[in-house]
Design an enzyme around this catalytic site. Structure first.
Site, mmCIF file in Angstrom:
data_model
loop_
_atom_site.group_PDB
_atom_site.id
_atom_site.type_symbol
_atom_site.label_atom_id
_atom_site.label_comp_id
_atom_site.label_asym_id
_atom_site.label_seq_id
_atom_site.Cartn_x
_atom_site.Cartn_y
_atom_site.Cartn_z
ATOM 1 N N HIS A 1 0.885 -1.361 0.218
ATOM 2 C CA HIS A 1 0.056 0.031 -0.069
ATOM 3 C C HIS A 1 0.843 1.272 0.041
ATOM 4 O O HIS A 1 2.185 1.266 0.165
ATOM 5 C CB HIS A 1 -0.927 -0.035 1.180
ATOM 6 N N HIS B 1 3.826 7.541 3.325
ATOM 7 C CA HIS B 1 4.965 6.353 3.185
ATOM 8 C C HIS B 1 4.197 5.216 2.211
ATOM 9 O O HIS B 1 3.297 5.291 1.648
ATOM 10 C CB HIS B 1 5.029 5.758 4.715
ATOM 11 N N GLU C 1 7.654 1.809 5.052
ATOM 12 C CA GLU C 1 7.192 0.658 5.966
ATOM 13 C C GLU C 1 7.133 -0.801 5.424
ATOM 14 O O GLU C 1 7.087 -1.023 4.163
ATOM 15 C CB GLU C 1 5.575 0.629 6.239
#
Length: 139
Positions: A8, A81, A130
């Site tokens: 994502h 992010h 991440e």
């Protein structure tokens, strides 16, 4: 370590409801999850499905939220992010640390219910990154 798929893109927003309307009414998204609070992370989260990844809408839960400062600097919100999957989170953490990258904290449970950690943007070409353990049901 083997880098997996892009899971994502995190988008910080001052209002999940306003962002949902944008993704639904302007971008034509039809698969939008229900927003939910993630108090240990200090955020409210909502996932918007796209054909090849998700958009994670993140709204701060109060002034103590780690993204409160981001919203203060970017009042309209913006890309926060990117998140990549890895097969084994602890192996990935050791890999990044071995390369001299600054891992921000220990692995913890993220919004998908799997372990995650973040790598400092200064060590990732300016992008907060991440790293997420691939959900077991995705195998």
């Amino acid at each position: 370590m083997k880098l997996g798929r892009l899971n994502h893109i995190g988008v910080a927003t001052p209002s999940i409801e306003t962002s949902i309307a944008l993704y639904r009414d302007v971008l034509g998204a039809t698969r939008i999850g229900e927003p939910f609070d993630l108090p240990p992370q200090g955020v409210r989260v909502c996932f918007v499905d796209t054909p090849n990844a998700q958009i994670e809408l993140i709204e701060p839960l109060g002034e103590a939220s780690p993204i409160h400062g981001f919203i203060a600097k970017n009042p309209a919100g913006g890309q926060h992010h990117v998140c990549y999957e890895v097969p084994e989170i602890h192996e990935a953490k050791a890999w990044f640390e071995g390369k001299g990258a600054r891992v921000l904290g220990e692995p913890r449970i993220g919004a998908h219910g799997t372990l995650v950690f973040f790598v400092h943007p200064k060590d990732m070409g300016g992008v907060l990154t991440e790293i997420m353990e691939t959900p077991k049901e995705a195998h």
